[in-house]
Write an enzyme that holds these catalytic residues in place. Sequence first.
Site, PDB file in Angstrom:
ATOM      1  CE1 TYR A 155      50.626  16.468 106.636  1.00 20.48           C
ATOM      2  CE2 TYR A 155      48.547  15.735 107.598  1.00 20.48           C
ATOM      3  CZ  TYR A 155      49.918  15.679 107.543  1.00 20.48           C
ATOM      4  OH  TYR A 155      50.601  14.844 108.389  1.00 20.48           O
ATOM      5  CB  SER A 159      57.686  21.267 114.081  1.00 18.74           C
ATOM      6  OG  SER A 159      56.589  20.522 114.532  1.00 18.74           O
ATOM      7  CG  ASP A 166      56.467  17.599 113.029  1.00 15.00           C
ATOM      8  OD1 ASP A 166      57.233  17.025 112.228  1.00 15.00           O
ATOM      9  OD2 ASP A 166      55.587  18.401 112.681  1.00 15.00           O
ATOM     10  CB  SER A 185      51.854  32.309 124.669  1.00 16.46           C
ATOM     11  OG  SER A 185      52.864  32.543 123.696  1.00 16.46           O
ATOM     12  CB  SER A 213      52.427  22.857 116.408  1.00 17.92           C
ATOM     13  OG  SER A 213      52.944  22.013 115.406  1.00 17.92           O
ATOM     14  CB  ALA A 227      58.646  29.152 109.796  1.00 19.49           C
TER      15      ALA A 227
HETATM   16  P1  ADP Z   1      54.501  25.028 112.695  1.00 18.26           P
HETATM   17  O1  ADP Z   1      54.341  23.863 113.623  1.00 18.26           O
HETATM   18  O2  ADP Z   1      55.132  24.653 111.418  1.00 18.26           O
HETATM   19  O3  ADP Z   1      55.215  26.174 113.323  1.00 18.26           O
HETATM   20  P2  ADP Z   1      51.658  25.056 112.962  1.00 18.26           P
HETATM   21  O4  ADP Z   1      50.582  25.776 112.240  1.00 18.26           O
HETATM   22  O5  ADP Z   1      51.584  23.579 113.047  1.00 18.26           O
HETATM   23  O6  ADP Z   1      53.046  25.556 112.344  1.00 18.26           O
HETATM   24  O7  ADP Z   1      51.723  25.576 114.463  1.00 18.26           O
HETATM   25  C1  ADP Z   1      51.730  26.957 114.735  1.00 18.26           C
HETATM   26  C2  ADP Z   1      50.676  27.266 115.798  1.00 18.26           C
HETATM   27  O8  ADP Z   1      51.099  26.728 117.080  1.00 18.26           O
HETATM   28  C3  ADP Z   1      50.501  28.743 116.049  1.00 18.26           C
HETATM   29  O9  ADP Z   1      49.580  29.296 115.141  1.00 18.26           O
HETATM   30  C4  ADP Z   1      49.989  28.759 117.478  1.00 18.26           C
HETATM   31  O10 ADP Z   1      48.614  28.451 117.529  1.00 18.26           O
HETATM   32  C5  ADP Z   1      50.724  27.607 118.120  1.00 18.26           C
HETATM   33  N1  ADP Z   1      51.969  28.046 118.771  1.00 18.26           N
HETATM   34  C6  ADP Z   1      53.219  27.595 118.548  1.00 18.26           C
HETATM   35  N2  ADP Z   1      54.116  28.204 119.356  1.00 18.26           N
HETATM   36  C7  ADP Z   1      53.427  29.085 120.108  1.00 18.26           C
HETATM   37  C8  ADP Z   1      53.776  30.034 121.127  1.00 18.26           C
HETATM   38  N3  ADP Z   1      55.036  30.205 121.531  1.00 18.26           N
HETATM   39  N4  ADP Z   1      52.775  30.761 121.668  1.00 18.26           N
HETATM   40  C9  ADP Z   1      51.512  30.614 121.272  1.00 18.26           C
HETATM   41  N5  ADP Z   1      51.129  29.738 120.326  1.00 18.26           N
HETATM   42  C10 ADP Z   1      52.059  28.983 119.738  1.00 18.26           C
HETATM   43 MG    MG Z   2      53.083  22.157 113.252  1.00 22.81          MG
END
Ligand code: ADP
Ligand code: MG
Length: 378
Positions: free
Chosen positions: A218, A120, A166, A65, A122, A117
């Site tokens: 949650y 989403s 999401d 990544s 994730s 933030a």
């Molecule tokens: P949100 O979905 O609100 O942004 P989450 O805690 O559910 O927060 O997801 C964030 C996690 O997803 C990060 O900590 C990481 O593990 C993973 N993630 C998301 N985007 C990336 C990315 N571009 N590169 C690496 N990991 C990512």
């Molecule tokens: Mg998430």
Amino acid sequence: MSHIDKKFVETFGQSPDIIAAAPGRVNLIGEHIDYSDGFVLPFAINDRTYAAVRVRDDRKIRIASIQRKNRIVEVNLDVVKPGLKGEWERYPLGVMWAMGLEKGIDIMIDGHVPLGAGLSSSAALECSVATALNHLFSFGYSLEELARLTQKAENEYVGVPCGIMDQSVSLMAQTGSALLLDCRDLTTQNIAFDVASSGLELLIIDTQAHHSLTDGGYAERRAACESVVKKLEIKSLRELDLITLEASRSKISDTEFKRARHAVTEMKRVMEAVLALETKNFVALGILLNQSHASLRDDYNVSCPELNAAVEASLSAGALGARMVGGGFGGSAIALIKAAQVRETIAAVEKVFVENKFKAPRFFTSLPSQGAEIIQRG
Ligand code: ADP
Ligand code: MG
């Protein structure tokens, strides 16, 4: 050559076969009710995550990544099962596991959705990977199936008990519309969401607060909802109305009553918000946003000082409505404001955050955007 294309070649030595993108999301209204079989009304934001993939002729998986310094994580497909330890790469590996991948791949991620933030990132990550693999290997999964599979990846592989919202919106959203999603059967309807033509804007305020309560908090909310369902012998909170809930007060705890009251009233607010959008009644929409925030703060108890301050400062600066979005205990809030008042609103929120010695917030605006798509085939 796009940025991710270049990084892919630098990292893996060859060009990718396919690049897919999937967006983050903001939920306009319908919070914490996807897991209660409710209706939700999210829209996709403009920021998206890109996944570039190349098929290998062995069973090796190599993942990198750009947001993780391009470090390559390497595993054999045969060990990719829930329980395999790891970090962020568990999200894409979970998707490969859920989709039944049978070949090795090289895969590079470039995420433009702010991480953690409440927007989403994730789901954007999971859905970009799922979309790329679905096309590359001609799996033929429908968008509904991809939503279920990516949720399964996050639930069972990563171990986060998220609902289906999401992933659904990241996959199914359309430009200019919010997505009315029935979380019971995943039927959807696009609802035109045209704030711009009414001189309005949706300001997204990332409070940068992440209270450690999140995970347990949650799970506790979900458990309370499930307990009410059991005690009242119903299938889900979707079946409940306010009168029945009031009449059943003695069968559940006070906390359970409050949690269920949020779910029941929030489901009703979603339907009212659809009506408000259809009639372009943004004043009514603003009131519903405010009611949603109050319910999440007082009945569901998932807000926090930073979120409340962001909402209150926006309203003081003239917003039509504002509320926290996402799981809560931090993350983002949204404010429906006049386009001409973006700067004033940002200044008002910043001032309150300084006064309270909160971490500096970040601001985004976004119009409803397109869901996941293939953007390049090699
Ligand atoms: P949100 O979905 O609100 O942004 P989450 O805690 O559910 O927060 O997801 C964030 C996690 O997803 C990060 O900590 C990481 O593990 C993973 N993630 C998301 N985007 C990336 C990315 N571009 N590169 C690496 N990991 C990512
Ligand atoms: Mg998430």
